[in-house]
Design an enzyme around this catalytic site. Structure first.
Site, PDB file in Angstrom:
ATOM      1  N   CYS A   8      15.570  25.976  -1.570  1.00  0.00           N
ATOM      2  CA  CYS A   8      16.830  26.055  -0.849  1.00  0.00           C
ATOM      3  C   CYS A   8      17.171  25.012   0.021  1.00  0.00           C
ATOM      4  CB  CYS A   8      16.544  27.670  -0.112  1.00  0.00           C
ATOM      5  SG  CYS A   8      18.325  28.262   0.141  1.00  0.00           S
ATOM      6  N   HIS A  53      14.114  31.251  -4.179  1.00  0.00           N
ATOM      7  CA  HIS A  53      13.322  31.830  -3.108  1.00  0.00           C
ATOM      8  C   HIS A  53      12.124  32.702  -4.086  1.00  0.00           C
ATOM      9  CE1 HIS A  53      14.896  30.751   0.807  1.00  0.00           C
ATOM     10  NE2 HIS A  53      15.879  31.195   0.122  1.00  0.00           N
TER      11      HIS A  53
END
Length: 491
Positions: free
Chosen positions: A335, A435
């Protein structure tokens, strides 16, 4: 049989309410009910993407897993994600509605729009599940915030919840914290409290028999459980204070993985799996000397990519990471960490602050541009060229593209709808917005590849988590008076 809602509130933050909620979610499921978790308002940088594309607190997603159900934004209708010391992004019913300062938020939003929205979300859950297990936030007796608090006793009264006060005896001062918390409540709220639960007791629980009696005499409320302090049951924690208990230095005899401890790190639960897989020694650091000792370096997610990237440059950590790449060590970004690995990060609309552009680590030939639209989704995907399906979720603002003139984009993942995702430089370097990517066995084995005896493992993190919910439920069931608790849930 229909049960009234069950609620756990605390004498303060980090007393164990989230884990206790998960325990009762699993106990109620085991006993034949269909429970669901609920927290009206959560403040956390650990969030989760729901199947319908909304964002909610990770703790309530964990509790939903303990219930054996899919997470839904109704379980956490208001999520605050701090972006600076004074501002936070407000997520309402799974969608961002803007950034607010503490003054703006506490003086306006929650007394007008947010409480009715939270209550409506609860009612939708209540129509489908039985019972709802509510979690409070912080202390029930913060007098300066009480008229604006809709997560604790206001919600308990509104929904008629059988409410239990949780206190952490390990931090000390349990008599004062319980007595003060109860006595500071107005009488109509005190009547909601059905019992007190003492959490994190070390040693022989029978030695607290006199303490139980004293607390009941002081408050008029029975102590219905004393839960031992345990280290051998592993349930995800949402509070950033949990990071203070993590390793901060490299170890010996295992594969050393350093997670760069960013100032606004988000979703640190991405790395819990690495603590349970016996091949790895996980530690969190920004010290250049400790980063250099790592076999694998991971740049995690962050709520403030630009600010954290600037800090890496100024602290010397960036130089250590870049040098590790030159030495052939494994470098991974997830991310915001993935965005940092590129040539630069651009913020033309100043969504994160005054800087329009910041130099990246220049490990990957990519540019990330911050956009106002937030990507929130769950994904099934193929990792690298492996055949099996993996699972993960995305929560990010911004898009990442190849710098012009750098050849063909090399995706790390291919999602179920054939969308390329992430960037795969070589076997020692990749980045992804995904994630939960490390929760997949194939990814863990790929991570360990090249370290000799550590190459292969059959460790399954999903199975492990289910086992932990069972162990937690057993521990709590033995420590509390379940017959009494069920008696307070009868309608």
């Amino acid at each position: 049989m229909k049960l009234r809602p069950l609620m756990f509130v605390g004498t303060g933050s980090d007393v164990g309410k989230s884990v206790l909620n998960a325990a009762f979610c699993r106990i109620l499921l085991q006993d034949g009910y269909t429970p669901a978790p609920f927290k009206a308002q959560n403040m956390s940088l650990n969030s989760f993407s729901t199947p319908e594309g909304g964002e909610m607190g990770r703790a309530q997603a964990v509790q939903a897993e303990a219930c054996g159900i899919l997470p839904h934004t109704d379980m956490n209708p208001v999520l605050l994600k701090p972006s600076t010391d004074q501002t936070a992004q407000v997520i309402l019913n799974g969608q961002p509605v803007g950034n607010r300062s503490a003054r703006e938020y506490f003086r306006q939003d929650n007394t007008t729009q947010l409480f009715p929205q939270a209550l409506a979300a609860f009612r939708r859950l209540e129509a489908k599940y039985n019972p709802i297990v509510l979690e409070g936030a912080g202390s029930i007796s913060e007098l300066n915030l009480k008229d604006r608090d809709f997560t604790n006793m206001r919600m308990a009264r509104e929904v008629g919840a059988a409410t239990y006060l949780v206190a952490d005896i390990d931090r000390g001062g349990v008599f004062a914290s319980v007595y003060g918390s109860v006595l500071l409540l107005p009488e109509e709220e005190r009547e909601c409290l059905k019992g007190i639960i003492i959490n994190k007791f070390r040693g022989d629980v029978s030695l607290f028999a006199e303490g139980r009696e004293l607390l009941q005499q002081l408050t008029g409320i029975p102590v219905v459980g004393v839960i031992p302090f345990f280290r051998d049951i592993h349930i995800e924690q949402e509070d950033s204070l949990e990071l203070k208990t993590k390793n901060t230095t490299a170890g010996v005899g295992k594969i050393n993985i350093a997670v760069v401890l960013l100032q606004r790190m988000s979703n640190f639960t991405d790395f819990n799996v690495l603590e349970q897989d016996g091949r790895f020694h996980l530690y969190f650091t920004t010290e250049a000397a400790e980063i250099r000792k790592a076999d694998i370096i991971i740049l995690p997610g962050t709520k403030s990519t630009i600010a954290d990237l600037k800090h890496l440059h100024s602290s010397g950590a960036a130089e250590a990471i870049i040098q590790a790449r030159k030495e052939g060590k494994k470098i991974i970004g997830i991310c915001g960490g993935y965005q940092m690995m590129g040539m630069r990060v651009e913020d033309p609309d100043h969504l994160e602050g005054p800087e329009a552009e910041v130099e990246g680590l220049k490990i990957l030939p990519l540019v990330s541009v911050m956009r106002n639209k937030k990507v929130v989704c769950q994904n099934r995907f193929h990792f690298k060229r492996y055949a099996g399906w993996c699972e993960g979720y995305q929560i990010h603002m911004g898009e990442t593209v190849l710098v012009q003139g750098n050849g063909k984009f090399s995706p790390l993942n291919t999602t179920e709808d054939r969308t390329p995702e992430g960037y795969w430089a070589d076997d020692c370097c990749w980045g992804s917005y995904m994630h939960g990517i490390l929760d997949n066995t194939v990814v863990l084995n790929d991570l360990a590849a090249g370290f000799g005896e550590w190459d292969e493992s059959t460790f399954d993190y999903k199975t492990f988590r289910q086992q932990q919910y069972g162990l937690l439920a057993e521990q709590v069931r033995q420590a509390v008076d379940m017959e009494y608790i069920y008696s307070t849930l009868k309608i």
